[in-house]
Each structure stands twice: as structure tokens, then as C-alpha cells.
Motif scaffolding. Sequence first.
Motif, PDB file in Angstrom:
ATOM      1  N   UNK A  49      11.951 -70.631  -4.576  1.00  0.00           N
ATOM      2  CA  UNK A  49      10.819 -71.030  -5.416  1.00  0.00           C
ATOM      3  C   UNK A  49      11.162 -72.272  -6.238  1.00  0.00           C
ATOM      4  N   UNK A  50      12.409 -72.361  -6.669  1.00  0.00           N
ATOM      5  CA  UNK A  50      12.840 -73.529  -7.443  1.00  0.00           C
ATOM      6  C   UNK A  50      12.805 -74.794  -6.600  1.00  0.00           C
ATOM      7  N   UNK A  51      13.108 -74.665  -5.326  1.00  0.00           N
ATOM      8  CA  UNK A  51      13.096 -75.826  -4.426  1.00  0.00           C
ATOM      9  C   UNK A  51      11.670 -76.275  -4.109  1.00  0.00           C
ATOM     10  N   UNK A  52      10.792 -75.322  -3.794  1.00  0.00           N
ATOM     11  CA  UNK A  52       9.446 -75.667  -3.319  1.00  0.00           C
ATOM     12  C   UNK A  52       8.404 -75.720  -4.436  1.00  0.00           C
ATOM     13  N   UNK A  53       8.764 -75.219  -5.629  1.00  0.00           N
ATOM     14  CA  UNK A  53       7.767 -75.119  -6.702  1.00  0.00           C
ATOM     15  C   UNK A  53       7.132 -76.436  -7.091  1.00  0.00           C
ATOM     16  N   UNK A  54       7.901 -77.509  -7.004  1.00  0.00           N
ATOM     17  CA  UNK A  54       7.368 -78.812  -7.385  1.00  0.00           C
ATOM     18  C   UNK A  54       6.324 -79.349  -6.428  1.00  0.00           C
ATOM     19  N   UNK A  55       6.237 -78.768  -5.237  1.00  0.00           N
ATOM     20  CA  UNK A  55       5.273 -79.246  -4.248  1.00  0.00           C
ATOM     21  C   UNK A  55       3.935 -78.506  -4.341  1.00  0.00           C
ATOM     22  N   UNK A  56       3.849 -77.528  -5.217  1.00  0.00           N
ATOM     23  CA  UNK A  56       2.576 -76.830  -5.429  1.00  0.00           C
ATOM     24  C   UNK A  56       1.586 -77.806  -6.065  1.00  0.00           C
ATOM     25  N   UNK A  57       0.371 -77.903  -5.563  1.00  0.00           N
ATOM     26  CA  UNK A  57      -0.622 -78.818  -6.167  1.00  0.00           C
ATOM     27  C   UNK A  57      -1.154 -78.255  -7.488  1.00  0.00           C
TER      28      UNK A  57
END
Length: 639
Positions: free
Chosen positions: A491-499
Motif C-alpha cells: 500500500x505504501x508503494x502504490x498509495x501515491x498512484x491513487x487518484x
Amino acid sequence: MDYTILILLLPIFSFLVIGLSTTKLTPKVAGIVGTLTLTAIAILSYYTAFEYFTTQSVNGVWQTITPYNATWLHVGEKLHIDLGILIDPISVMMLVVISTVSLMVHIYSMGYMKGEKGFQRYFAYLSLFTFSMLGLVLSTNIFQMYIFWELVGVSSYLLIGFYYTKPSAVAASKKAFIVTRFADLFFLIGILVLSFFTQTFDFNTLMGGDGSILGSAMGSTFMGASALTWAMALIFIGGAGKSAMFPLHIWLPDAMEGPTPVSALIHAATMVVAGVYLVARMFPIYIGFTPEVLHGIAYVGAFTAMFAAVIAIVQTDIKRVLAFSTISQIGFMMVALGVSTSMKLGGHDHGGLGYMASMFHLFTHAMFKSLLFLGAGSIIHAVHSNEMKDMGGLRKYMPITHITFLIACLAIAGIPPFSGFVSKDEIMTAAYGFSTGMGVWMTITAGLTAFYMFRLYYRIFWGNAYKPHGNHTPHESPKSMSYPLLFLALLTIVGGFIPFGKLVTADHTQYSIHLNATIAIISVVVALLGIGIATFLYRKENARPTQLADSMKGLYKAAYNRFYIDEVYQFITQKIILNGISRPFAWFDRHVIDGAMNGLGWLTTRGSEAVKGFQSGSVQWYAWVFLFGTLLITILAIL
């Protein structure tokens, strides 16, 4: 969305079942009941988020819905307290945060707390806390929020003091309870002032329409400020206490006395962001009618962020480093809310950028900070110590903990593409938009964050090689502890890609996040500089850190002792309030008030003893007294 009532009913059901059956349930069964309940809550929360964000947009605006609401108590003719469920972007976001972190903590605790006395009690407390926090974020009105706000405080008290045979844990739980209750008094006064003028507690009523309902509160003044200004400032004090803002931060570092999973749940991702959530919930009033209070919140947040970061640099207990890091990051969120200048985000007006950035950072921070705390728990579980001096070189023994901890450190330091970089960049953009001074201040604070986090990382996983104690060799944690680390790292890796901008904004409209290249580059360069200095000082064993500390011995000692804020409070309470005020009052009470009452009692007793002989029952005595009295009256009459 009537099913959302189950999100509240399930955790309280779990609390009652586990709590009332503590002696009958085995630890394993109690853990399974609590974990399965949280799994169901997480599934319902995710489904609520999915349904809301796919069906509740009308003309590009997210709607506010109330699937359940009932009047609980009437207070006068118009005022009443309701209990219900409010669904809007920030409450849905908080559902996801709370359920995710709580579920990971439940799974992690199955391994971490195995064999602990009071295992069943621990899981009952976790369910109570989850219920309280979910009720807080789903509240339809500010008084309902206050009820759950206090329940969160009680739950925190119970969890921090879980090791109740340990004096330091008991002291920490009492400290947290007293400090937050002190702040909550101001919160309650603010609620009463606001409701007195508006005659409502309801969020939709307070923040809907043209604000005419707030006219009376704006028109009444006290000491140069409107009643509304006072009310909103008092409400913020309640939030500052719960979110450990200076000078009400003193309870949070000591709260690390509770079990480490509790630190992840309460003091990293959920309880401490309650104050941020409160300001965000009341944001339309702050920005529309009391912007001066909102800007004050920004300055308090900015000072707190820097203050806590400086203290974190010199701490040696890994959980206390993370505690002060939490205080600092909450300061970032408060700054983001405070630098907002309007509700709008689209078009040419980006005044609401800070609101979106704050909520985004709240979301990403919950994931990587809970990962850091659970990673710390894994380390403590392996070496049986919180102190950095007992660690070093652990990357060879604990590869999963090492890589997940590193991911979290990179995220909080603001290194792309990890989630913390994106959310923190939006905060920086909002801060620079407010003023250059604020932007520079927060950039320096971000650099300090990168430094102290990689100081922590290197001293745990590099530096001095760990020296085994006897036959004990550190090893990776069991799967029940490792899997939550891996999930949170993902979640820490992909969280920034959430719109995120398309989901949560101040005016409920959708916004596409745009990185400010200049600010992003500056932030990354400063973060890399902080990491580089930490690498230079702590990557390998050397005398440079000691020499640097000796060159600034006064500052180092003050920071290590948290700038003596606890001692100042101790002096105020012990020397001034207790000895200077309370003790003289106690003396006056014992000797003057009690003395006067005791004297009256003594006089009454002595008088009774003196006159009781007149009621002897002897007829001769009565005759003698009668004749003596008659003679005396006659003499007085003649005279």
C-alpha cells in the motif's frame, strides 16, 4: 447503504462477546473472533467505498448521504442530539483507513501477543477502540462525535495501560487520559457555545446553506472576537489534544508503554488523526467564517512539526523516535488545512489544495507509519529491546522486516515514487502558495524528517553488528507478523498512484493532482540531503555523531530531554497549583472551615451538657426552679 449500520454493530458485538467471555474463551478463539470480525468490517468498509465512489456523484459533485439517523435526546424546544451515520468522501476514506490498519494490527497481534497474560482482554479492548473510532468518523452531528471522542479516550487509556502491573504503563495511561481530558473540556465548551447560538448540533445544518444559521454567533462578541471565533478555537483545542499538538503533545511519547501493535493502531494511524479529522469535518465553518482561527492552526502545526522533528533526531528508543515522527507528521496535516484559503480546487482557484493534501497525507501516513510501528514491533520481538544501542546489522537476520522498513522510511522521507512523496509534495505546494516563509519552514522540517528516519534505519539495520545475547540469535517474525508488513508495504508503494484528488476534496468536486515540478525537485533534493547526512554519520560505526553531539552539548541535551516541557508542566502542577494554591486552600479548609464547624459542634455539645440537668425528671427540682424564676421576674419587675 443501510448495511453500513453493521460497521458499527459488529465491533461492539465483538467487544461484548470477548469481554464478557474472557475466562471462557481460549486466547486463540478470542483472537480469531476479533480478527474475523475486523475482516468483515474491512470488507463492508471497502464495499461502502466502492459503492459510494461509483454511484454517488451528481454532476461531478460527491453527495452527502445519511442512511441512518434517529433522535436520541431532546435538549430544550429546538435542540436535540441524534445518533446516526453520515457518508461523504472523508468519512468513507476514514472507514478504509481505520478498518485496514485495525485488521492488520489484529492479524499482527495474533503472533506478537501470543503467550501474553490478558490476551483475551487485549482483543476486547481492540474491538472497543475500533468501534469508538468508527463511530467518531461516521457521526452525523458534533455531539455524537464528542460521545465517541470520549470513548476513544477511554479505549486509549485501557490499551496504553494494558500492562497494568508495570508502573510506567500505568503512569503513561493516566497521563494520556488527563491531558486529553483537559483538552476535551475546551472541546465541550466550544460545542456548547456553538450550539447555544445555532440551536443545532447537526453537521449538514451547520455547514449547509448560506451560513445564515451562524449569523447570531458571528454577531455576538467577547473580548474583541465573535462567539463563533471563540467556539471554533475551543473546538480546535480539543483536536490539538487528541492529535498531540504543542503544547498538548506530552502524552504521546509516553503512550509507547502500551504494546507495540497498539502504538500502530492508536498512535500512528487512527486516534491521533482524530483532531485532523475534526478540523476537516468543520472545515467549511473555519474557512468561510473564521479564517483567522484556521491560519492559527497552520502556525501551531508548523511549530509542532519542526519542534517534534528536532526532538526525534536525538532519541534512542526506536518507538519514541516514531512517536515524535508522528507528532511532526500530524503537524504537516494541520499546516495543510491551515494554509487553505477557500473551498475551491478547480479552475484558477487552488485555495482548497491544502485540504485535499492534508487528507491525502493522512491516508498515506496511516499506511507507512503503521508499517514503521509494526516493523519496530518485529525488531523488538527479535532483540527484546527498544534501544538502538542493542541493535545494528539486523538486515542479515530479518530481511522482510528490513526491506519493508526501508520502504516506509523512503515514503516518509518523501522519495518518489512512494506514497509519502506525492502527498507531501501537495502539502508543500499549498504551503508555498500561502507564503514563502511557510514553504521554506516546512521544507526544512521535511529534510529533518529524512535525516532522523534514516538515522533510525541505519542504526537498526547497519552500523554495529548485533551481538547475540547468549544463545539467542535474531530471526524473522512469524507469518502472522510478516504478512501485515508486506501488505502495508504494498500500500505504501502504490498509495501515491491513487487518484485521491478525484475522491476527496473540500468542495466535493473532482480534481486531477498536478505535481509542481519546482517544489517537487526542491523537496527531493532536501530529502536526499537529509538521507546523505544520515548515511555519512551512521552508515558505518564512527565517532562523528558523538563529536557532533559534544559540539552542541546544550542543544543536544535539551532536545534529548524534550526541551524540558514535561518538567515545566510538573513544576506548574506540583509547585504552583498543588503546593502554591491547593495546599493553602487545603490548610484553610482543614483549620478554618473544619475548625469553625468543629467549634460549633463543641459549643453545642458543651451547652447541651450544661443545660441537660434542667430536664432531670425531679418534681422538687422543677418546683425550685419555678419559684426561683418567679422570684427573679418579680424582682426585675419591681426594679
